[in-house]
Enzyme design. Structure first.
Site, PDB file in Angstrom:
ATOM      1  N   GLU A 131     -40.949   4.759 -13.646  1.00 59.00           N
ATOM      2  CA  GLU A 131     -41.251   6.019 -14.351  1.00 59.00           C
ATOM      3  C   GLU A 131     -42.170   6.955 -13.559  1.00 59.00           C
ATOM      4  O   GLU A 131     -43.193   7.415 -14.055  1.00 59.00           O
ATOM      5  CB  GLU A 131     -41.845   5.683 -15.714  1.00 59.00           C
ATOM      6  CG  GLU A 131     -40.886   4.830 -16.547  1.00 59.00           C
ATOM      7  CD  GLU A 131     -41.480   4.334 -17.845  1.00 59.00           C
ATOM      8  OE1 GLU A 131     -42.558   4.806 -18.239  1.00 59.00           O
ATOM      9  OE2 GLU A 131     -40.868   3.448 -18.467  1.00 59.00           O
ATOM     10  N   GLU A 148     -32.624  -1.053 -19.366  1.00 58.99           N
ATOM     11  CA  GLU A 148     -33.404  -1.291 -20.596  1.00 58.99           C
ATOM     12  C   GLU A 148     -32.660  -0.774 -21.839  1.00 58.99           C
ATOM     13  O   GLU A 148     -33.248  -0.233 -22.752  1.00 58.99           O
ATOM     14  CB  GLU A 148     -34.780  -0.625 -20.477  1.00 58.99           C
ATOM     15  CG  GLU A 148     -35.541  -1.010 -19.236  1.00 58.99           C
ATOM     16  CD  GLU A 148     -36.938  -0.423 -19.178  1.00 58.99           C
ATOM     17  OE1 GLU A 148     -37.408   0.103 -20.196  1.00 58.99           O
ATOM     18  OE2 GLU A 148     -37.577  -0.499 -18.110  1.00 58.99           O
TER      19      GLU A 148
HETATM   20  O1  G3I Z   1     -50.690  -9.151 -25.106  1.00 62.85           O
HETATM   21  C1  G3I Z   1     -51.437  -8.354 -26.032  1.00 62.85           C
HETATM   22  C2  G3I Z   1     -51.982  -9.231 -27.152  1.00 62.85           C
HETATM   23  O2  G3I Z   1     -52.931 -10.148 -26.592  1.00 62.85           O
HETATM   24  C3  G3I Z   1     -52.662  -8.357 -28.198  1.00 62.85           C
HETATM   25  O3  G3I Z   1     -53.090  -9.161 -29.280  1.00 62.85           O
HETATM   26  C4  G3I Z   1     -51.631  -7.332 -28.701  1.00 62.85           C
HETATM   27  C5  G3I Z   1     -52.208  -6.421 -29.754  1.00 62.85           C
HETATM   28  O4  G3I Z   1     -53.106  -5.529 -29.125  1.00 62.85           O
HETATM   29  O5  G3I Z   1     -51.190  -6.520 -27.586  1.00 62.85           O
HETATM   30  C6  G3I Z   1     -50.488  -7.322 -26.642  1.00 62.85           C
HETATM   31  O6  G3I Z   1     -50.068  -6.507 -25.572  1.00 62.85           O
HETATM   32  C7  G3I Z   1     -48.987  -5.642 -25.945  1.00 62.85           C
HETATM   33  C8  G3I Z   1     -47.782  -5.961 -25.045  1.00 62.85           C
HETATM   34  O7  G3I Z   1     -46.695  -5.047 -25.278  1.00 62.85           O
HETATM   35  C9  G3I Z   1     -47.295  -7.390 -25.302  1.00 62.85           C
HETATM   36  O8  G3I Z   1     -46.828  -7.491 -26.606  1.00 62.85           O
HETATM   37  C10 G3I Z   1     -49.421  -4.205 -25.646  1.00 62.85           C
HETATM   38  O9  G3I Z   1     -50.430  -3.885 -26.580  1.00 62.85           O
HETATM   39  C11 G3I Z   1     -48.227  -3.262 -25.852  1.00 62.85           C
HETATM   40  O10 G3I Z   1     -48.592  -1.953 -25.448  1.00 62.85           O
HETATM   41  C12 G3I Z   1     -47.089  -3.708 -24.937  1.00 62.85           C
HETATM   42  O11 G3I Z   1     -45.978  -2.850 -25.194  1.00 62.85           O
HETATM   43  C13 G3I Z   1     -44.970  -2.950 -24.172  1.00 62.85           C
HETATM   44  C14 G3I Z   1     -44.866  -1.586 -23.449  1.00 62.85           C
HETATM   45  O12 G3I Z   1     -43.821  -1.639 -22.481  1.00 62.85           O
HETATM   46  C15 G3I Z   1     -46.148  -1.267 -22.726  1.00 62.85           C
HETATM   47  O13 G3I Z   1     -46.314  -2.225 -21.705  1.00 62.85           O
HETATM   48  C16 G3I Z   1     -43.626  -3.241 -24.843  1.00 62.85           C
HETATM   49  O14 G3I Z   1     -43.668  -4.548 -25.402  1.00 62.85           O
HETATM   50  C17 G3I Z   1     -42.507  -3.184 -23.825  1.00 62.85           C
HETATM   51  O15 G3I Z   1     -41.246  -3.306 -24.478  1.00 62.85           O
HETATM   52  C18 G3I Z   1     -42.532  -1.831 -23.112  1.00 62.85           C
HETATM   53  O16 G3I Z   1     -41.575  -1.866 -22.116  1.00 62.85           O
HETATM   54  C19 G3I Z   1     -41.466  -0.641 -21.352  1.00 62.85           C
HETATM   55  C20 G3I Z   1     -41.001  -1.020 -19.972  1.00 62.85           C
HETATM   56  O17 G3I Z   1     -41.928  -1.928 -19.404  1.00 62.85           O
HETATM   57  C21 G3I Z   1     -40.831   0.219 -19.134  1.00 62.85           C
HETATM   58  N1  G3I Z   1     -39.878   1.132 -19.762  1.00 62.85           N
HETATM   59  C22 G3I Z   1     -40.268   1.530 -21.114  1.00 62.85           C
HETATM   60  C23 G3I Z   1     -40.413   0.284 -21.974  1.00 62.85           C
HETATM   61  C24 G3I Z   1     -40.769   0.691 -23.397  1.00 62.85           C
HETATM   62  O18 G3I Z   1     -42.034   1.312 -23.412  1.00 62.85           O
END
Ligand code: G3I
Length: 669
Positions: free
Chosen positions: A489, A595
């Site tokens: 991105e 994705e």
């Molecule tokens: O691991 C922590 C956990 O310890 C904590 O209790 C919980 C609540 O705060 O958060 C957990 O981390 C979360 C993580 O996903 C794992 O579940 C993050 O807050 C959350 O922001 C994260 O969201 C991910 C997002 O990327 C940001 O990294 C989504 O699952 C994931 O599907 C999404 O994937 C992205 C691709 O990497 C790039 N393209 C877009 C796509 C969608 O945003």
């Protein structure tokens, strides 16, 4: 005993939610600055997966800013890489970072040795959401939600008399009386937002209610409590007030009662009979201590152990041998007074194996016959989830390419300088190898999920840190991962370069440097540039092709483009997708749909969702440079767009019409 009635304004998130409640005007009473304006900036059509998915209009939730305009993609770049920093800017991985064998009773996998990261958990220090300064700013004004068919001049909104913020000490019994008043004479209705554990909102049967709450050690700090009054003549006409309650410790801590511990809520999961089930359960004690947990239910051949890394977690492992709803009782015992206990139930829905059987040929086999791969994004630590068994079985049956959804993000891999966490990636590699899957490395560089230490690093050190990280991550997996999203991105929502730690410190050339470093580290790997909203016409696609041309002109090593394709079920820009895919092919680059998920638009049917999946699969099949299709997850249960049910399998791992549509598209020559 204290009696208070107060007034306040909900958080901006509440305001945004309330604004979405109905086509209405929002009035912030008294001193609310315009800076609280929640209006969102328009983004391009389609879906911005970094923020809430948009039906047009929601902005990226991470406040992306970009350079705007059509900056010359790529900018200047060197044809060869400088030496890496010497000495290194941060410690490289060492044997202390090597994952170690995990106890067999902690996961739902028995086919290979699961590993875990060594050492203590890295503390996740969450900044307090509200500070003393918030409290000192004084009570917040009310928010009045006025439907378009209401004239406040003839129907005044309800209000709460004399509501102000409250100061309390832990252990004190708070009683706050809420008495909403309507200037037009009738008695307003009233409801509270989420009550903290142990609190109540009791009706006094005289139009008022009493909020009763005994804050304890866990509540020390600034807390919020929101109540909404409802106009007697129009239920959408509302006044929302939140008070802030500052809780401090008393001088004599023995005045705080010791309350019984409980169990952290564990949502209902669907599991498959005869699978190895793993439940990671956590005790909660509002006195801020850590309770012990005990298995009360009789479960044959079950193990129930305290987690070796996380003292508040106990792992239950057993085989689900009977179908139906399974109630599991767990006792939580206070760590100070062992006579203080509570028994809590966890419920699982155990379905017969036959329920998960699917007709036809598996997607990976159909795809292989068409010379493409069919893959998914893997849930982090799926083997520590109750439904890890059916999750793994579905993935192994249907897919032959897997991307770590979150395990490879920099804040997971390199949370502190010189500290690395590879276990979940290593486990995914073992799972992939056991099931003859390839692994798609994602992401190497991204603007999100970055550890604080890199965000706080001196700008002049960022290029060195970036290159060291690329080398350390990619060289560890050089022989096991041959496909990488090197830069994820890089293009801003309005075109141009997206602001990031990398771009802001290094400039446009960070992309060239990243791909050169990646090629040097993993010469045989396929290197992709991955982004969203580039499969249809718009400023991002324009920038993509400008960026690619610049990289090609400068001999920057890149092999293909990842089109994320997080779309809605009303997506219809298929001709633009074909054209953009062809534009990439014309540059002698490969195409990966990386994705894919198709969120159900309001009122859409599963068949409409299926039709979009079918169209996109067909576009890939007709494009010889299209090498793979990956859905962003297995089942709706763990989708990041869960509320839109976007995937091929529903929350109970049942195949949806979209699954059959993909089967049909892959089968049709
Ligand atoms: O691991 C922590 C956990 O310890 C904590 O209790 C919980 C609540 O705060 O958060 C957990 O981390 C979360 C993580 O996903 C794992 O579940 C993050 O807050 C959350 O922001 C994260 O969201 C991910 C997002 O990327 C940001 O990294 C989504 O699952 C994931 O599907 C999404 O994937 C992205 C691709 O990497 C790039 N393209 C877009 C796509 C969608 O945003």
């Amino acid at each position: 005993m204290m009696q208070y009635i107060r007034q306040r304004l909900p958080s901006s998130a509440t305001r945004t939610t309330l604004c979405a409640l109905c086509a209405i005007s929002i009035t912030l009473l008294s001193a609310c600055s315009s800076s609280n304006d929640d209006s969102a900036n328009e983004t391009s059509a389609g879906t911005n997966p970094n923020g809430t998915t948009d039906a047009g209009g929601n902005t990226d939730d991470i406040g992306n800013t970009d350079t705007g305009g059509n900056t010359d993609a790529g900018g200047t770049s060197t044809d060869s890489l400088a030496e890496l920093p010497n000495p290194p800017l941060s410690e490289p991985p060492s044997e202390n970072d090597e994952p170690i064998a995990e106890d067999a009773n902690l996961s739902s996998i028995s086919e290979f040795q699961v590993v875990r990261d060594p050492g203590p958990r890295i503390p996740v220090v969450l900044a307090p959401t509200l500070t003393q300064a918030d409290f000192d700013a004084g009570p917040l004004p009310a928010v009045v939600i006025t439907p378009s068919d209401v004239d406040p001049n003839t129907n005044a909104p309800p209000f709460f008399e004399n509501l102000t913020d409250v100061e309390a000490v832990a252990g004190e019994q708070l009683e706050i009386i809420y008495k909403p008043v309507d200037p037009d004479g009738d008695v307003p209705g009233m409801f509270p937002e989420e009550l903290p554990p142990g609190a109540s909102f009791d009706d006094n049967f005289d139009g008022s209610k009493t909020y009763r709450w005994q804050p304890l050690q866990n509540n020390v700090g600034i807390n919020e409590f929101t109540v909404t009054a409802i106009d007697p003549l129009n239920s959408q006409y509302r006044t929302v007030r939140t008070i802030r309650i500052k809780v401090e410790l008393p001088e004599d801590l023995s005045t705080i009662p010791n309350v019984a511990p409980t169990l952290e809520e564990f949502p209902l999961h669907t599991v498959r009979e005869n699978d190895l089930i793993v439940l990671e359960l956590k005790g909660i004690d509002l006195n801020g201590t850590t309770p012990s947990l005990e298995l009360v239910s009789e479960l044959p051949n079950a193990s129930f152990v305290q987690h070796p890394r996380f003292e508040e977690t106990y792992t239950l492992q057993f085989t689900a041998s009977t179908t139906g709803l399974l109630n599991i009782d767990i006792l939580a015992r206070d760590s100070i007074d062992s006579s203080l206990t509570s028994v809590n139930s966890v419920v699982l829905s155990v379905l017969p194996s036959a329920d998960f059987a699917r007709e036809g040929v598996r997607l990976k086999e159909l795809a292989a016959a068409r010379n493409i791969q069919f893959g998914y994004a893997s849930l982090q630590e799926f083997y520590h989830r109750p439904d890890g068994g059916i999750y793994a079985a579905t993935a192994a049956d249907e897919f032959n390419l897997v991307t770590p959804e979150n395990s490879m993000k920099m804040d997971q891999v390199n949370p502190l300088p010189g500290r690395y966490q590879f276990a979940d990636i290593d486990n995914l590699l073992s799972f992939a190898q056991f099931n003859s899957m390839e692994v798609h490395g994602h992401p190497v560089l991204w603007h999100r999920q970055l550890p604080d230490w890199i965000q706080d690093a001196a700008p002049e050190s960022i290029e060195g840190h970036m290159r060291e990280y690329i080398v350390r991550l990619m060289s560890r997996y050089e022989t096991s991962i041959n496909l990488w999203d090197v830069v994820n991105e890089p293009i801003g929502d309005n075109g141009g370069f997206r602001s990031s730690v990398w771009f802001d410190a290094i400039g446009e050339s960070y992309i060239d440097i990243a791909y050169r470093q990646a090629r040097q580290t993993a010469p045989d790997a396929t290197l992709l540039l991955n982004d969203f909203d580039i499969s249809f016409n718009g400023p991002k696609a324009d920038t993509l092709f400008t960026m690619l041309d610049g990289m090609i002109d400068r001999n920057v090593p890149i092999d293909g483009v990842g089109f994320q394709m997080h779309v809605f079920s009303d997506f219809d820009q298929f001709d633009e997708v074909r054209a953009n895919f062809q534009s990439v092919a014309d540059r002698d680059l490969d195409i990966y749909i990386t994705e894919l998920d198709v969120a159900l638009s309001d009122g859409a049917t599963f068949q409409q969702q299926a039709d979009v999946y079918k169209n996109i699969v067909e576009i890939c099949l007709e494009q010889s440079r299209c090498k793979a299709i990956q859905t962003w997850g297995v089942s709706d249960q763990y989708s990041f767009r869960r509320i839109f049910n976007p995937l091929l399998f529903d929350r109970q791992y049942m195949a949806k019409p979209a699954y059959s549509a993909v089967q049909e598209a892959l089968s049709t020559q």
